[in-house]
Scaffold this motif. Structure first.
Motif, short mmCIF file in Angstrom:
data_model
loop_
_atom_site.label_atom_id
_atom_site.label_comp_id
_atom_site.label_asym_id
_atom_site.label_seq_id
_atom_site.Cartn_x
_atom_site.Cartn_y
_atom_site.Cartn_z
N ARG A 76 62.48 23.72 40.21
CA ARG A 76 61.12 23.49 40.69
C ARG A 76 60.13 24.20 39.77
O ARG A 76 60.47 25.19 39.11
CB ARG A 76 60.95 24.02 42.11
CG ARG A 76 61.84 23.34 43.15
CD ARG A 76 61.42 23.73 44.54
NE ARG A 76 62.24 23.11 45.57
CZ ARG A 76 61.87 22.95 46.83
NH1 ARG A 76 60.68 23.39 47.23
NH2 ARG A 76 62.68 22.40 47.71
N GLU B 235 68.34 23.03 42.66
CA GLU B 235 67.11 22.35 42.26
C GLU B 235 66.38 23.15 41.17
O GLU B 235 66.52 24.36 41.08
CB GLU B 235 66.17 22.23 43.47
CG GLU B 235 66.77 21.56 44.68
CD GLU B 235 65.88 21.67 45.91
OE1 GLU B 235 66.14 20.95 46.89
OE2 GLU B 235 64.94 22.51 45.91
N TYR C 91 56.01 31.03 48.93
CA TYR C 91 56.42 29.66 48.61
C TYR C 91 57.86 29.40 49.04
O TYR C 91 58.16 28.38 49.68
CB TYR C 91 56.26 29.40 47.12
CG TYR C 91 56.84 28.07 46.69
CD1 TYR C 91 56.18 26.87 46.97
CD2 TYR C 91 58.07 28.00 46.04
CE1 TYR C 91 56.72 25.64 46.61
CE2 TYR C 91 58.62 26.79 45.66
CZ TYR C 91 57.95 25.62 45.96
OH TYR C 91 58.51 24.41 45.60
N ILE C 92 58.77 30.31 48.69
CA ILE C 92 60.17 30.14 49.06
C ILE C 92 60.32 30.13 50.58
O ILE C 92 61.05 29.31 51.14
CB ILE C 92 61.04 31.24 48.44
CG1 ILE C 92 61.05 31.11 46.90
CG2 ILE C 92 62.46 31.20 48.98
CD1 ILE C 92 61.63 29.82 46.38
N ILE D 81 56.20 25.84 39.88
CA ILE D 81 55.03 26.18 40.69
C ILE D 81 53.93 26.71 39.78
O ILE D 81 54.19 27.29 38.73
CB ILE D 81 55.35 27.21 41.79
CG1 ILE D 81 55.80 28.56 41.18
CG2 ILE D 81 56.41 26.68 42.74
CD1 ILE D 81 55.92 29.67 42.21
N LYS E 10 69.02 22.61 56.07
CA LYS E 10 67.61 23.01 56.15
C LYS E 10 67.28 23.79 57.41
O LYS E 10 66.31 24.56 57.43
CB LYS E 10 66.71 21.77 56.06
CG LYS E 10 66.69 21.10 54.69
CD LYS E 10 65.72 19.92 54.70
CE LYS E 10 65.67 19.26 53.33
NZ LYS E 10 64.72 18.11 53.31
N SER F 133 58.20 29.09 52.66
CA SER F 133 57.65 27.83 53.19
C SER F 133 58.60 26.65 52.97
O SER F 133 58.49 25.62 53.65
CB SER F 133 56.30 27.52 52.53
OG SER F 133 56.47 27.09 51.18
N GLN F 134 59.54 26.81 52.02
CA GLN F 134 60.45 25.72 51.69
C GLN F 134 61.82 25.86 52.34
O GLN F 134 62.52 24.88 52.56
CB GLN F 134 60.64 25.65 50.16
CG GLN F 134 59.36 25.43 49.38
CD GLN F 134 58.68 24.12 49.73
OE1 GLN F 134 59.28 23.05 49.64
NE2 GLN F 134 57.42 24.20 50.15
N PHE F 135 62.21 27.09 52.64
CA PHE F 135 63.53 27.37 53.21
C PHE F 135 63.40 28.40 54.33
O PHE F 135 62.49 29.21 54.33
CB PHE F 135 64.48 27.93 52.13
CG PHE F 135 64.54 27.13 50.87
CD1 PHE F 135 65.28 25.95 50.81
CD2 PHE F 135 63.85 27.53 49.73
CE1 PHE F 135 65.33 25.20 49.64
CE2 PHE F 135 63.90 26.80 48.56
CZ PHE F 135 64.64 25.62 48.51
N LYS F 136 64.35 28.38 55.25
CA LYS F 136 64.43 29.45 56.24
C LYS F 136 65.17 30.62 55.59
O LYS F 136 66.29 30.48 55.14
CB LYS F 136 65.18 28.97 57.49
CG LYS F 136 64.48 27.87 58.26
CD LYS F 136 65.21 27.53 59.55
CE LYS F 136 65.16 28.67 60.55
NZ LYS F 136 65.76 28.30 61.85
N THR F 137 64.51 31.76 55.54
CA THR F 137 65.05 32.87 54.75
C THR F 137 65.35 34.09 55.62
O THR F 137 64.71 34.31 56.66
CB THR F 137 64.08 33.29 53.64
OG1 THR F 137 62.85 33.71 54.22
CG2 THR F 137 63.81 32.11 52.71
#
Length: 275
Positions: A35, A33, A142-143, A37, A58, A145-149
């Motif tokens: 993106r 993707e 931010y990352i 920000i 996800k 919040s968007q992906f499980k890291t």
């Protein structure tokens, strides 16, 4: 003659129809993707090129590589290929790559200097503190919040290597793994390198992997400084830090990044024969 022309045109049309029928099913080839920000710290929009592993889930946790100089026309494409290869052939887990596209790398990757020649040659210089705040307070949250890291890596070369070194020395807890390639530690008369021992003495001895490399064909000052950084890292004696150094015998400043990262990743993820 007209009849022959009509027959020829009919055959040509049929052939073209057949060819277009064969290639008509065209799909986009996506590897992730793009993106954008908005950064309050930098007061600008930043583009992120994000590689997602094939079959991305996800609900699954992934390590994340933060790639400096991560524009599409810089290092994003070939580094994501390297990551995919190490997942395919080595023991590297599936990993997300966040390529941070540049706006002004001289501004973002360098700290303040009073040296007049550097100020002249780099007129926008000296704002790495803001970029580090952007990484720490805006981009990483931010990352997350968007992906499980999971584990987090920082890849940086040249001025990017200078920034990666600054973060390692001043805010080492930001990343678990540092790949520092040909760092421009000559910046500001090597002032960061001169502070390295004192700064490292304040760092916690938590698990960390640090890989430093330089090319034999690079300017002597870069070779000297990379070796000095490795020496000071070793002398800290941190038992939970794995410190690696690699002299790339056949590389210069332009060619080193891909092959050096290959060598560094092999230190972390050695080849294993299939069972």
């Amino acid at each position: 003659m007209i009849k022959k022309l009509i027959i020829f045109c009919s055959i040509l049309f049929a052939f073209q129809s057949m060819v277009f029928a064969q290639i008509g099913n065209v799909k986009s080839l996506n590897i992730g993707e793009i993106r954008t920000i908005r950064s309050k710290t930098l007061n600008e929009e930043r583009t992120l090129n994000i590689y997602l592993p094939q079959g991305f889930d996800k609900t699954k946790s992934y390590p994340v590589i933060y790639l400096l100089d991560g524009s599409m026309n810089e290092d994003f494409i070939h580094i994501t290929g390297l990551v995919q290869f190490f997942n395919l052939m080595y023991s590297m887990p599936e990993t997300i790559v966040v390529g941070i596209a540049n706006v002004d790398r001289k501004r973002d990757f360098t700290f303040h200097t009073d040296l007049k020649d550097l100020q002249k040659n780099y007129p926008t210089t000296g704002h790495s503190d803001k970029f580090i705040t952007f990484l720490e307070k805006e981009l990483k949250p931010y990352i997350a919040s968007q992906f499980k890291t999971g584990d987090e890596y920082l890849f940086g070369q040249s001025l990017g290597g200078l920034l990666a070194t600054e973060i390692l020395l001043k805010k080492p807890e930001m990343f678990n793994n540092y790949f520092i390639i040909s760092p421009s530690l000559w910046w500001d008369n090597e002032s960061l390198l001169k502070q390295a021992g004192q700064l490292l003495s304040k760092s916690q001895d938590t698990k960390k992997f640090v890989y430093v490399s330089v090319g034999k064909g690079e300017p002597p000052v870069m070779i000297k400084d990379a070796e000095a950084l490795y020496d000071v890292l070793i002398k800290t004696g941190k038992k939970n830090w794995t410190i690696e150094y690699k002299m790339m015998e056949t590389d210069n400043h332009a060619t080193i990044l891909h092959r050096s990262l290959y060598e560094g990743l092999m230190k972390m993820f050695p080849y294993q024969e299939p069972k």
